[in-house]
Design a protein around this motif. Structure first.
Motif, mmCIF file in Angstrom:
data_model
loop_
_atom_site.group_PDB
_atom_site.id
_atom_site.type_symbol
_atom_site.label_atom_id
_atom_site.label_comp_id
_atom_site.label_asym_id
_atom_site.label_seq_id
_atom_site.Cartn_x
_atom_site.Cartn_y
_atom_site.Cartn_z
ATOM 1 N N UNK A 1 9.531 11.123 3.166
ATOM 2 C CA UNK A 1 10.926 11.265 3.613
ATOM 3 C C UNK A 1 11.895 11.520 2.465
ATOM 4 N N UNK A 2 11.411 12.102 1.377
ATOM 5 C CA UNK A 2 12.299 12.528 0.299
ATOM 6 C C UNK A 2 12.720 13.971 0.549
ATOM 7 N N UNK A 3 13.979 14.280 0.265
ATOM 8 C CA UNK A 3 14.518 15.613 0.497
ATOM 9 C C UNK A 3 14.223 16.523 -0.684
ATOM 10 N N UNK A 4 13.699 17.704 -0.411
ATOM 11 C CA UNK A 4 13.500 18.721 -1.440
ATOM 12 C C UNK A 4 14.799 19.507 -1.554
ATOM 13 N N UNK A 5 15.387 19.497 -2.742
ATOM 14 C CA UNK A 5 16.715 20.063 -2.959
ATOM 15 C C UNK A 5 16.644 21.466 -3.565
ATOM 16 N N UNK A 6 15.668 21.703 -4.438
ATOM 17 C CA UNK A 6 15.565 23.009 -5.093
ATOM 18 C C UNK A 6 14.174 23.172 -5.681
ATOM 19 N N UNK A 7 13.697 24.414 -5.709
ATOM 20 C CA UNK A 7 12.453 24.781 -6.402
ATOM 21 C C UNK A 7 12.774 26.022 -7.226
ATOM 22 N N UNK B 1 19.468 4.591 -8.603
ATOM 23 C CA UNK B 1 20.798 3.983 -8.632
ATOM 24 C C UNK B 1 20.957 3.150 -7.365
ATOM 25 N N UNK B 2 22.008 2.340 -7.331
ATOM 26 C CA UNK B 2 22.215 1.457 -6.172
ATOM 27 C C UNK B 2 21.616 0.096 -6.425
ATOM 28 N N UNK B 3 20.744 -0.357 -5.524
ATOM 29 C CA UNK B 3 20.095 -1.658 -5.674
ATOM 30 C C UNK B 3 18.735 -1.606 -5.004
ATOM 31 N N UNK B 4 17.932 -2.634 -5.231
ATOM 32 C CA UNK B 4 16.542 -2.629 -4.788
ATOM 33 C C UNK B 4 16.411 -2.356 -3.290
ATOM 34 N N UNK B 5 17.253 -3.000 -2.481
ATOM 35 C CA UNK B 5 17.123 -2.866 -1.033
ATOM 36 C C UNK B 5 17.730 -1.581 -0.486
ATOM 37 N N UNK B 6 18.663 -0.997 -1.217
ATOM 38 C CA UNK B 6 19.358 0.214 -0.765
ATOM 39 C C UNK B 6 19.623 1.081 -1.980
ATOM 40 N N UNK B 7 18.666 1.919 -2.317
ATOM 41 C CA UNK B 7 18.715 2.695 -3.548
ATOM 42 C C UNK B 7 18.865 4.184 -3.256
ATOM 43 N N UNK B 8 19.352 4.891 -4.258
ATOM 44 C CA UNK B 8 19.311 6.345 -4.291
ATOM 45 C C UNK B 8 18.308 6.735 -5.367
ATOM 46 N N UNK B 9 17.562 7.805 -5.145
ATOM 47 C CA UNK B 9 16.727 8.354 -6.201
ATOM 48 C C UNK B 9 16.984 9.847 -6.275
ATOM 49 N N UNK B 10 17.080 10.346 -7.483
ATOM 50 C CA UNK B 10 17.142 11.786 -7.723
ATOM 51 C C UNK B 10 16.158 12.080 -8.835
ATOM 52 N N UNK C 1 10.004 2.053 -1.683
ATOM 53 C CA UNK C 1 9.553 3.194 -0.891
ATOM 54 C C UNK C 1 9.836 4.507 -1.601
ATOM 55 N N UNK C 2 10.994 4.609 -2.234
ATOM 56 C CA UNK C 2 11.333 5.815 -2.985
ATOM 57 C C UNK C 2 10.380 5.991 -4.171
ATOM 58 N N UNK C 3 10.056 4.885 -4.828
ATOM 59 C CA UNK C 3 9.122 4.942 -5.959
ATOM 60 C C UNK C 3 7.748 5.412 -5.502
ATOM 61 N N UNK C 4 7.327 4.985 -4.300
ATOM 62 C CA UNK C 4 6.032 5.421 -3.776
ATOM 63 C C UNK C 4 6.016 6.925 -3.546
ATOM 64 N N UNK C 5 7.163 7.497 -3.137
ATOM 65 C CA UNK C 5 7.246 8.940 -2.969
ATOM 66 C C UNK C 5 7.129 9.675 -4.284
ATOM 67 N N UNK C 6 7.777 9.152 -5.317
ATOM 68 C CA UNK C 6 7.664 9.750 -6.651
ATOM 69 C C UNK C 6 6.227 9.681 -7.147
ATOM 70 N N UNK C 7 5.582 8.535 -6.958
ATOM 71 C CA UNK C 7 4.191 8.383 -7.393
ATOM 72 C C UNK C 7 3.276 9.347 -6.631
ATOM 73 N N UNK C 8 3.528 9.544 -5.350
ATOM 74 C CA UNK C 8 2.715 10.467 -4.561
ATOM 75 C C UNK C 8 2.843 11.892 -5.081
ATOM 76 N N UNK C 9 4.048 12.267 -5.511
ATOM 77 C CA UNK C 9 4.240 13.596 -6.093
ATOM 78 C C UNK C 9 3.485 13.722 -7.414
ATOM 79 N N UNK C 10 3.573 12.699 -8.247
ATOM 80 C CA UNK C 10 2.846 12.730 -9.525
ATOM 81 C C UNK C 10 1.346 12.847 -9.297
ATOM 82 N N UNK C 11 0.857 12.263 -8.225
ATOM 83 C CA UNK C 11 -0.581 12.298 -7.947
ATOM 84 C C UNK C 11 -1.088 13.707 -7.645
#
Length: 250
Positions: A197-203, A167-176, A227-237
């Motif tokens: 630098x993504x926050x872990x909220x719950x496991x 959500x938000x926009x390309x330069x300043x986005x939120x990801x959940x 940058x947020x997308x790169x974090x998601x991709x790193x988790x998928x990896x």
């Protein structure tokens, strides 16, 4: 929230699985209503930090004939604001376009297609997402394994998936989002998310009696969407690398 019904592998029964979005004071009334209908509770937990008002998620499941499961779920929700009939009516009058105004209607709010560089994000994530209003969301199943709960194969459509919503926009986005993991994948995923630098909220769990045991991690981040997308991709990896003794899908 969502609810899904799927036949068991032998076709003799069906499973209902759901995730309900609730205010704190709504959790236990719905829990009691679901139990009264013969349904069961799989988990109650948070998905976020910082939200006001506080939101909780409750997974409800049950076994039986599809129509009977649908009836029980509807009966459990009868007094809940999850039903549109029990929600406040939207305020405001009839839009001008519906009362004979011939002026050109004002453009609607921008959607995820305008707010994000979708080709760039897709290149990073290596999947294609879905635009839903102002958000852009990826949903990724676990094609590498077979998870069975109460005789039912769990798939992306019934809750076994990882996802990222922007959500938000390309330069300043939120990801959940959420990552669906085997137990030995939990800490590698945590390390990958924190390294970006993504926050872990719950496991936590979402299901009961699933084999192999699946865990789910919720995360949140804010910053440039790429940058947020790169974090998601790193988790998928970190998923699907296999481990001795684990039954993987062939």
């Amino acid at each position: 929230g969502w609810v899904a019904i799927k036949h068991t592998l032998d076709g003799k029964s069906a499973m209902l699985m759901s995730d309900t979005v609730l205010l704190q004071e709504e959790v236990n009334p719905l829990m009691s209503a679901a139990l009264a209908q013969g349904l069961e509770i799989g988990a109650v937990h948070n998905h976020f930090f910082y939200e006001e008002p506080r939101i909780f998620y409750m997974h409800i499941h049950g076994m039986g004939a599809p129509a009977e499961l649908a009836r029980k779920f509807a009966a459990a929700l009868k007094d809940s604001k999850l039903l549109p009939a029990n929600q406040p009516k939207p305020s405001g009058g009839t839009p001008a376009a519906q009362v004979g105004n011939n002026a050109t209607p004002a453009p609607g709010p921008p959607t995820g297609k305008e707010l994000f560089d979708i080709p760039a994000l897709d290149k990073v994530v290596q999947y294609q997402g879905t635009v839903n209003g102002p958000t852009y969301k990826y949903t990724v199943g676990r094609a590498d394994l077979q998870s069975v709960m109460m005789g039912t194969e769990m798939t992306a459509a019934i809750g076994l998936n990882s996802w990222a919503a922007f959500a938000g926009k390309q330069a300043d986005a939120h990801v959940a989002g959420d990552i669906a993991m085997l137990e030995h994948e939990v800490n590698p995923v945590i390390k990958a998310l924190r390294a970006h630098q993504l926050e872990v909220v719950a496991v936590h769990n979402h299901m009961l009696f699933d084999q192999p045991r699946m865990m789910f991690l919720h995360y949140y981040g804010r910053g440039p969407a790429a940058q947020l997308a790169a974090g998601f991709r790193a988790a998928l990896d970190q998923l699907g690398k296999g481990k001795t003794g684990m039954k993987m899908k062939h």
